[in-house]
Design a protein around this motif. Structure first.
Motif, short mmCIF file in Angstrom:
data_model
loop_
_atom_site.label_atom_id
_atom_site.label_comp_id
_atom_site.label_asym_id
_atom_site.label_seq_id
_atom_site.Cartn_x
_atom_site.Cartn_y
_atom_site.Cartn_z
N GLU A 1 0.92 -1.26 -0.13
CA GLU A 1 -0.46 0.01 -0.14
C GLU A 1 0.82 1.28 0.26
N HIS A 2 0.33 2.02 -0.42
CA HIS A 2 1.44 4.07 -0.61
C HIS A 2 0.75 4.73 0.85
N GLY A 3 1.93 4.96 0.99
CA GLY A 3 1.02 6.14 2.18
C GLY A 3 2.32 7.54 2.11
N THR A 4 1.92 8.33 3.05
CA THR A 4 2.84 9.19 3.02
C THR A 4 3.62 9.93 5.06
N TYR A 5 4.71 9.70 5.16
CA TYR A 5 5.14 8.77 6.60
C TYR A 5 6.53 9.89 6.41
N LEU B 1 7.53 -1.13 6.73
CA LEU B 1 7.07 0.43 5.78
C LEU B 1 8.48 0.76 5.55
N VAL B 2 8.61 1.03 4.25
CA VAL B 2 9.43 1.73 3.75
C VAL B 2 9.40 2.80 3.78
N ALA B 3 10.57 4.16 3.82
CA ALA B 3 10.06 5.06 3.39
C ALA B 3 11.15 6.00 2.49
#
Length: 298
Positions: free
Chosen positions: A236-240, A257-259
């Motif tokens: 899934e995509h996200g903004t962290y 989770l990979v930023a």
């Protein structure tokens, strides 16, 4: 009824505490301690509640940071900040977005607690040296010296920051596609020559015990990791932390989770968090804010 000042300024107070500590859990603890102190104050006598609250949170965060530094020195493998999910519009404030980015948070870790507080309050949140002196319990002249030293330290180590954008997400999409299909050259073409990959497992899950640098080694590592995922894992995509990120979810649980740090159209940094203790809050968006400046008076 007027909103309680603590509630009104909570996003700002959380942002200060988080940037001081690199941990949302610890930041919440600091806010709880600060609220208890605020509750016991004769609030009618406080002329500028926002400034007063910032001072309380700064002092509590300084105390907390000094107590956790020893534990971080014993951390198993690389330490990364606890990721916070941020709204896309955070990127509209470049100073705020950069200040919570993984790369900047790691630079801040190299400062001592007072240097970190002074740098953040002055260069990120815009307070004067005199105001900061009142918060950290130092003379103004001393604070000026600390600010100069901390700024030089940060500027010597910071990397140019590109805020999250549609272009950055497209690069991440291409990277994930190349990794999933095993296209090594396509993968390497998306990586900067000095790319660094850092994994944080905290000794609780399997993760690389040291940073990996260079296109070839990072590409090899990524392909190796993806070979261990199962068909039940989806991305899934996200903004962290103001950065594009990929969430690897297995059986409904966030596994890692990979930023992604994007610079000049390429991936310059991959920050993988697998320590389960740092993923508990990863679904909720954390409201962060630098706040509008007001006079600093108790």
């Amino acid at each position: 009824m007027a909103e309680d000042p603590f509630t009104e300024h909570r996003p700002l107070l959380f942002t200060i505490a988080y940037e001081m500590l690199g941990s949302a859990i610890d930041a919440e603890d600091v806010l709880q301690e600060s609220y208890l102190r605020w509750r016991d104050v004769d609030q009618a006598s406080v002329e500028h509640p926002r400034a007063y609250l910032v001072r309380i949170v700064t002092r509590q965060a300084l105390n907390h940071l000094r107590s956790v530094r020893a534990r971080r020195e014993e951390y198993v493998g690389p330490w990364l900040p606890e990721p916070i999910r941020t709204a896309p519009e955070v990127s509209d404030d470049i100073i705020l977005a950069e200040s919570v980015s993984m790369a900047m948070m790691l630079v801040l870790e190299t400062l001592n607690p007072t240097e970190r507080a002074v740098f953040l309050l002055h260069d990120v949140f815009g307070y004067t040296h005199g105001e900061i002196a009142a918060a950290v319990g130092k003379a103004e002249a001393t604070v000026r010296q600390i600010a100069h030293r901390a700024r030089g330290h940060v500027h010597a180590r910071r990397r140019r920051f590109d805020p999250h954008s549609d272009a950055g997400r497209e690069i991440v999409d291409r990277f994930l596609t190349a990794a999933a299909t095993g296209e090594v050259q396509a993968l390497m073409d998306l990586l900067a020559p000095d790319v660094v990959q850092i994994s944080d497992g905290g000794g609780k899950v399997v993760a690389a015990r040291r940073p990996i640098t260079g296109r070839a080694d990072v590409a090899r590592f990524v392909l190796g990791v993806l070979r261990t995922t199962t068909a039940a894992t989806h991305v899934e995509h996200g903004t962290y932390n103001g950065m594009p990120a990929a969430r690897f979810v297995t059986a409904g649980e966030l596994d890692w989770l990979v930023a992604f740090e994007i610079r000049d159209g390429r991936i310059a940094g991959l920050y993988g968090i697998r320590n389960p203790d740092k993923l508990h809050r990863a679904d909720a968006v954390s409201p962060i804010d630098r706040g509008a400046q007001q006079p600093w008076k108790p």
